[in-house]
Design a protein around this motif. Structure first.
Motif: not given
Length: 88
Positions: A13-22, A47-51, A65-72
């Protein structure tokens, strides 16, 4: 409510909101002829989308391994945003 959070749907839902914001920012720019540029929009939202992506992977039990990759990636995107802001 617990299933919404632990299943990762809240992150979706948060990612969808980010897409709508863009989309809204791009539409505003096109309609008004002014506003943030595409690189500015990306620097603002990535940055927010990756978090949130890291959160989603953690909540759904995805590959660790995807968690530290996304945080990086969030850190790199944030530092790029800061660099853009302080350059100009």
């Amino acid at each position: 409510m617990e299933a919404l959070v632990t299943g990762g749907a809240v992150a979706d839902l948060i990612l969808a909101c980010l897409v709508l914001e863009a989309i809204a920012l791009l539409a505003w720019r096109r309609w008004r002829g002014t506003g943030p540029t595409i690189p500015d929009i990306l620097a603002l939202l990535l940055p927010g989308a990756f978090l949130v992506l890291a959160l989603r992977v953690a909540l759904t039990g995805g590959p660790w391994p995807l968690i530290p990759a996304a945080l990086s990636a969030a850190l790199v995107a944030h530092l790029a945003d800061l660099s853009r802001r302080f350059r100009g």
